[in-house]
Scaffold this active site. Sequence first.
Site: not given
Length: 415
Positions: A38, A93, A195-196, A285
């Site tokens: 620092y 994730k 969808g996507a 799923n």
Amino acid sequence: MSDLRQQALDYHALPVPGKIAIELTKPAETARDLSLAYSPGVAEPVREIAANPENAYRYTAKGNLVAVISNGTAILGLGNLGPLASKPVMEGKALLFKRFAGIDAIDIEVTHSTNEEFINTVVAIADTFGGINLEDIKAPECFVIERTLIERCNVPVFHDDQHGTAIVTAAGLLNALDIQGKRIEESRIVCMGAGAAAIACMELLLHCGARRENIFMLDRNGVIHAERSDLNEYKARFANPTTLRTLHDVMAGADVFVGVSGPDVLPADAVALMAPRPVIFACSNPDPEIKPELAKAVRDDLIMGTGRSDYPNQINNVLCFPFIFRGALDARASRINEAMKVAAVEAIRGLAKEPVPAEVLKAAGVEALSFGRDYVIPKPMDARLLPRVARAVALAAVASGVARCALPDDYMLVD
């Protein structure tokens, strides 16, 4: 199921809440350490980065840091439950990034009223990170959000629900068609879902050789055809000029069924209508569009894949997204382009054709695996995925002109 519920809650709550933490990478034990970490020592890298922003990759964690960002509008199969409810998924994730590719990732959940607010928030913080993984954002907003962020951010932006699903699906499908003695250029493809993930899957299959006139996409209102007036611009790309209107209509003579929709929507009698040696990837799923047992009861010549780990041929995004980001980060790619996605497809599908090491068999709980009907795509725990996919993606970034640093000749090469 109640036992699984409690186990999952305990896993997330104990011994400390959550699944990720921050660790120090430098010593911080002495006054000297702290003066370097620092004040006053930190001023030196600050000056270097102010003089040349690329130095952030040398003096900070930016080059190995990914933001996992969501607004919680399409959480797994649970729907729009809001940003905070998405946090366990985003932490998960981040866990996968670290576990499979050694990438540090932090989750960010954004509350917003408009797409523009979300986009501006991400753009404002993007330079903190080496890359951005968008997650669980509903369609069609996700298309606008990703496209705009790619244009406005200086780091790669990747919506895994779209492109991760597409890459793994394409890799497995191309291998399955090889085994069945078919070519994607000649294959009739039915896609249940619009969808996507569905749209990204079909777009990538076009890059892999599929023909648009051979793709029949369905949404809740049936076949997406040229005479419909209720289509957004993304669905309209797949508006086939056909008189076919129902699932059974388009399944007659189909070579491929790709499901990215919901459970139990593909009846067995529709499977019976497919062409000889068909391929079914039922990826909903945890419950697929048709159970493998039911599909195989009416067709003993098919290749079947699902999103589940307890059946052969699991179509799982973890086969690609950590390694795509590894390659993109190491090449300091400005974006993840189609060339990099196709390179990932080829690397993944090529690995399935090689002998499987004993340690992978042990982790998978099987005695043998060889390229064929029950093994068209690698297992997620195959450690060879990291070097193979990351190298292919990084080299594609260099070849396509989006890499911003040179790679060593032996990058990710293994014996």
